[in-house]
Write a protein that holds these residues in place. Sequence first.
Motif, mmCIF file in Angstrom:
data_model
loop_
_atom_site.group_PDB
_atom_site.id
_atom_site.type_symbol
_atom_site.label_atom_id
_atom_site.label_comp_id
_atom_site.label_asym_id
_atom_site.label_seq_id
_atom_site.Cartn_x
_atom_site.Cartn_y
_atom_site.Cartn_z
ATOM 1 N N ALA A 124 -20.128 -12.414 42.242
ATOM 2 C CA ALA A 124 -18.912 -11.814 41.687
ATOM 3 C C ALA A 124 -19.075 -11.567 40.186
ATOM 4 N N GLU A 125 -19.668 -12.525 39.506
ATOM 5 C CA GLU A 125 -19.840 -12.401 38.056
ATOM 6 C C GLU A 125 -20.815 -11.264 37.718
ATOM 7 N N ALA A 126 -21.845 -11.092 38.565
ATOM 8 C CA ALA A 126 -22.805 -10.003 38.335
ATOM 9 C C ALA A 126 -22.087 -8.653 38.390
ATOM 10 N N LEU A 127 -21.197 -8.505 39.346
ATOM 11 C CA LEU A 127 -20.450 -7.250 39.466
ATOM 12 C C LEU A 127 -19.474 -7.108 38.291
ATOM 13 N N ARG A 128 -18.855 -8.210 37.909
ATOM 14 C CA ARG A 128 -17.926 -8.184 36.762
ATOM 15 C C ARG A 128 -18.653 -7.714 35.500
ATOM 16 N N GLN A 129 -19.834 -8.274 35.290
ATOM 17 C CA GLN A 129 -20.598 -7.902 34.097
ATOM 18 C C GLN A 129 -21.026 -6.438 34.134
ATOM 19 N N ALA A 130 -21.375 -5.957 35.332
ATOM 20 C CA ALA A 130 -21.798 -4.557 35.455
ATOM 21 C C ALA A 130 -20.648 -3.622 35.081
ATOM 22 N N VAL A 131 -19.455 -3.989 35.504
ATOM 23 C CA VAL A 131 -18.290 -3.157 35.194
ATOM 24 C C VAL A 131 -17.991 -3.192 33.695
ATOM 25 N N ILE A 132 -18.026 -4.374 33.110
ATOM 26 C CA ILE A 132 -17.730 -4.498 31.676
ATOM 27 C C ILE A 132 -18.764 -3.740 30.846
ATOM 28 N N LYS A 133 -20.014 -3.795 31.295
ATOM 29 C CA LYS A 133 -21.068 -3.058 30.595
ATOM 30 C C LYS A 133 -20.794 -1.556 30.639
ATOM 31 N N ARG A 134 -20.278 -1.095 31.756
ATOM 32 C CA ARG A 134 -19.964 0.332 31.895
ATOM 33 C C ARG A 134 -18.865 0.749 30.901
ATOM 34 N N PHE A 135 -17.877 -0.119 30.725
ATOM 35 C CA PHE A 135 -16.846 0.150 29.716
ATOM 36 C C PHE A 135 -17.507 0.359 28.355
ATOM 37 N N GLN A 136 -18.402 -0.583 28.036
ATOM 38 C CA GLN A 136 -19.035 -0.553 26.721
ATOM 39 C C GLN A 136 -19.886 0.692 26.557
ATOM 40 N N GLU A 137 -20.604 1.070 27.627
ATOM 41 C CA GLU A 137 -21.431 2.281 27.573
ATOM 42 C C GLU A 137 -20.587 3.520 27.286
ATOM 43 N N LYS A 138 -19.380 3.518 27.835
ATOM 44 C CA LYS A 138 -18.520 4.699 27.662
ATOM 45 C C LYS A 138 -17.667 4.625 26.395
ATOM 46 N N GLY A 139 -17.819 3.527 25.632
ATOM 47 C CA GLY A 139 -17.069 3.405 24.380
ATOM 48 C C GLY A 139 -15.585 3.197 24.589
ATOM 49 N N ILE A 140 -15.235 2.578 25.706
ATOM 50 C CA ILE A 140 -13.812 2.357 26.000
ATOM 51 C C ILE A 140 -13.478 0.887 25.785
ATOM 52 N N ASP A 141 -12.410 0.656 25.053
ATOM 53 C CA ASP A 141 -11.988 -0.717 24.777
ATOM 54 C C ASP A 141 -11.640 -1.416 26.085
ATOM 55 N N VAL A 142 -12.061 -2.659 26.193
ATOM 56 C CA VAL A 142 -11.719 -3.407 27.413
ATOM 57 C C VAL A 142 -11.270 -4.816 27.046
ATOM 58 N N ASP A 143 -10.196 -5.231 27.671
ATOM 59 C CA ASP A 143 -9.710 -6.596 27.524
ATOM 60 C C ASP A 143 -10.294 -7.400 28.694
ATOM 61 N N GLN A 144 -11.292 -8.226 28.383
ATOM 62 C CA GLN A 144 -11.998 -8.937 29.457
ATOM 63 C C GLN A 144 -11.118 -9.979 30.128
ATOM 64 N N SER A 145 -9.996 -10.312 29.518
ATOM 65 C CA SER A 145 -9.121 -11.301 30.154
ATOM 66 C C SER A 145 -8.426 -10.734 31.390
ATOM 67 N N GLN A 146 -8.620 -9.446 31.640
ATOM 68 C CA GLN A 146 -8.064 -8.864 32.868
ATOM 69 C C GLN A 146 -8.982 -9.060 34.070
ATOM 70 N N PHE A 147 -10.233 -9.492 33.838
ATOM 71 C CA PHE A 147 -11.248 -9.495 34.906
ATOM 72 C C PHE A 147 -11.647 -10.917 35.304
ATOM 73 N N TYR A 148 -11.651 -11.197 36.600
ATOM 74 C CA TYR A 148 -11.932 -12.554 37.085
ATOM 75 C C TYR A 148 -12.914 -12.516 38.259
ATOM 76 N N ALA A 149 -13.954 -13.338 38.144
ATOM 77 C CA ALA A 149 -14.918 -13.484 39.239
ATOM 78 C C ALA A 149 -14.597 -14.765 39.993
#
Lengths: 596, 243
Positions: free
Chosen positions: A525-550
């Motif tokens: 679950a954490e691997a998928l969470r990290q992949a998604v968060i990385k995608r946010f960063q790649e696209k330059g979009i702000d992300v609040d990681q407290s919304q995501f839970y593995a």
Amino acid sequence: MNRSRHDFDQHQVTSINEESTLKTKSFQRYFGLPLVAAFFALSSLSGAVNAEAKVDYLKPIPLSESPDFKNLKLKPIKQGKIRVPMLKWPGDVATVAAEVDGLFKAEGLDIELYNEDYLPNSCKSMIQGETPIGRGTLGMALLCADAVEKAGGEIVLVFKLTDSVGGDVLVVRGIKNLPDMKGKTFVLQLWGPHAEAITTVAQLGGVKPRDMKLKWVKELTIPAYDTKSGIVDPRSAFLESSDVDGAFVISPDADALTAAEGGAAGSKRLFSTKDADTAIADVYWVRADWFKENPDKVKGFVHALMLGQEHFADLMANKASNPTKFSQLMARSSELLGLSTGEIEASLGDARWAQFVGNVKFFTGQGTLRNFKVMKGEIEKSFIELGLLKSATNLSAANLDYTQLATGLTNADLTVVPKAKFNQEKVQKAVEKKIATEIEDWEEEGSFFSFEVYFPANSEEFDVSAFVEQYDQVIEAQQKLGGAIFVIEGHNGPELLKKAEQENWPAAKIGLIKQVAKTRSGERAEALRQAVIKRFQEKGIDVDQSQFYAVGMGMEHPKIADACLGKEKKCLEQRKQNRRAVFHVKSAASIDTEVE
Amino acid sequence: MKMAKTLALCLTLAVLSIFTAGCEQPPDPATVAKVDPLSVAVKDESVSSSSSSTVESQVSFRRNFYFVLDDSSSMAYGVPDGGDQEFNSKMEAAKWAMKEFLKSVPADVNLGLALLNRGEIVALGANNRDQLLKAIDEVEADGGTPLGRGIEAGVEKLIVQYQRQMGYGEFRLIVVTDGESGDDLNWGLSALAKYDYVTPMYTIGFGVAKHALAPHSVSYQTANSASELKKGLEEAASEMPDF
């Protein structure tokens, strides 16, 4: 301020037999009902069981085609004070703060604040030159832009006040999740704030505006005037009509509809703007001709609003140490908005003020997909499908110089990362507890949407690049559902545990297997969470990681419980489907969350 | 010598029990009520309160090895069957084996050490290798073999860490002993069962072919030399077969 009866005659609207002196109350947005409205609310609710009660549905037409706007021509702006409309919306309290603190005067502006909730009235006032300034949601701005354009003018968006973060709710019955909205019937206010919200969120479930049956009523909530047994609001229509599957209502009405006693049987909140916290943007716009002639006044107006929001934020943060000033602001807001100070204070949590940073992001698109250009396009497309617009409007953004506007502001740092909305430890515990103890509710409550990723045996690694499309869906969802919880469940196949139990392995070994499975599934679950968060960063979009839970689900919830153990292709595929991570987007309301 | 120490401990406990309401009995591991280790309040001297709600936590997949080393007087005796002539005592051999073993433990594993007679001497944590090596050097063999209470305490320490990691990771209790328990073993066995073996026990019997802990351990290794003890430690720390 006067609105003539024939506004709606053509659309069989109305039960209004006389000019209502309480009409502004009838369009109050989000605030609780005054006593007189409560009286009529009770009358209306009794009407819900009255066979004679009839819902007055309206035909969805553009504002520009309503009778009051026919043959309307743009008139010059009257000289004198600049009249600035406000809604009965907590966001406008910061505008009052700007007045109280003399910020408009400091910008050389002679401003007169007034309350006007009804879009046809405020938009008409602009066209007739009573005021150069309009107020509403972005969707309402588009409706007004269309009307002003038909009258020979244009409007320009100059300021984003707030996002709605809780005051607006879609109450449903018989609908589990967003895809279920397809083919269902919903009732909501015509030309109100909710059309843009329902269409924006439904599309996350693959439901287009035309896939829903939307029924329109005149009022946002139960009006304060006597409707003569006619039903003109979404709450009463939902109670009265069993063929209505959902109603978009303000939060007091949602509380009433979902109450155990006196509510609508089987009803629940599908989502609210607490989840969809960028679905409704409240804005100010000005007439383009006035802007052209008075660019400094517009800049001064926007600068005063930004400073006012900062002053208000400081006052809220230091309320206890400055009670007199807070009371003065509430009193002035009460005077201007026609609401009690208690009503105003109780609703302040329903708005998130954009301030300087929110405006820069909204108008330039920096770090967000929920910007003016994207949202305008989405809402226009939806409104055209719904018949509220005939074509795209010429609404434009003011393109203000934000470097200049930052002068004197204290919160103008655009590099600040989004503040965590949730207490991660508490939400993680709440999610784990909910899954462990209420798995049926967890599944029953459904998700806004979900997708699965499969893992090779003995691994938490997966082909990250194969799911880019899904990550982008998550990003789109997060941008629209900034208050929702994104839960990624990791799973293991149950085969080893089954073998251990069949062969009566010692309890210590079985315990170890379960623990390793929980950890491995958590790592997936954490691997998928990290992949998604990385995608946010790649696209330059702000992300609040407290919304995501593995969450590691271990082996207790296999997709295929009786997956065969052989080496045949079928068995391999079955076991692969158990080694999965499932991405869910859940309403925060379904989890005992704690907002930071 | 070992018998004498054990007898002394029992007598002391018996005397103490006169002043208490009565000798507390451990629960039966076969019937002990299972509890969710994330919801239970555990004894944790490292935080100010015994309430689990005070344990700050975040998801972590770290592995944890908590050693319970028998420091009873008998560990001062020679290695059985003359297996390791270069060591004067089992304790010296155990110290060498543990230090050698630690060289192979990945840096991201949390480590902790408790002695049967002196309790915890290195708290479970990260980046504490130097502290652990120094503590091992200073261990002396002197006392009884209260394995029941020693295991119980070790389980509780691991459960605190389990809570800190929000239930994720591995939590291994590695017991090195040269004799049977001098107290009621059910204290420890009940603690293991109570938490449904989320803290599995690995036991190495130094010169003990059969031990009462063997059926309750994920693995039981008999070691008759320092090198066999080191091998036993390595097996206790080995990765689980993946699935």
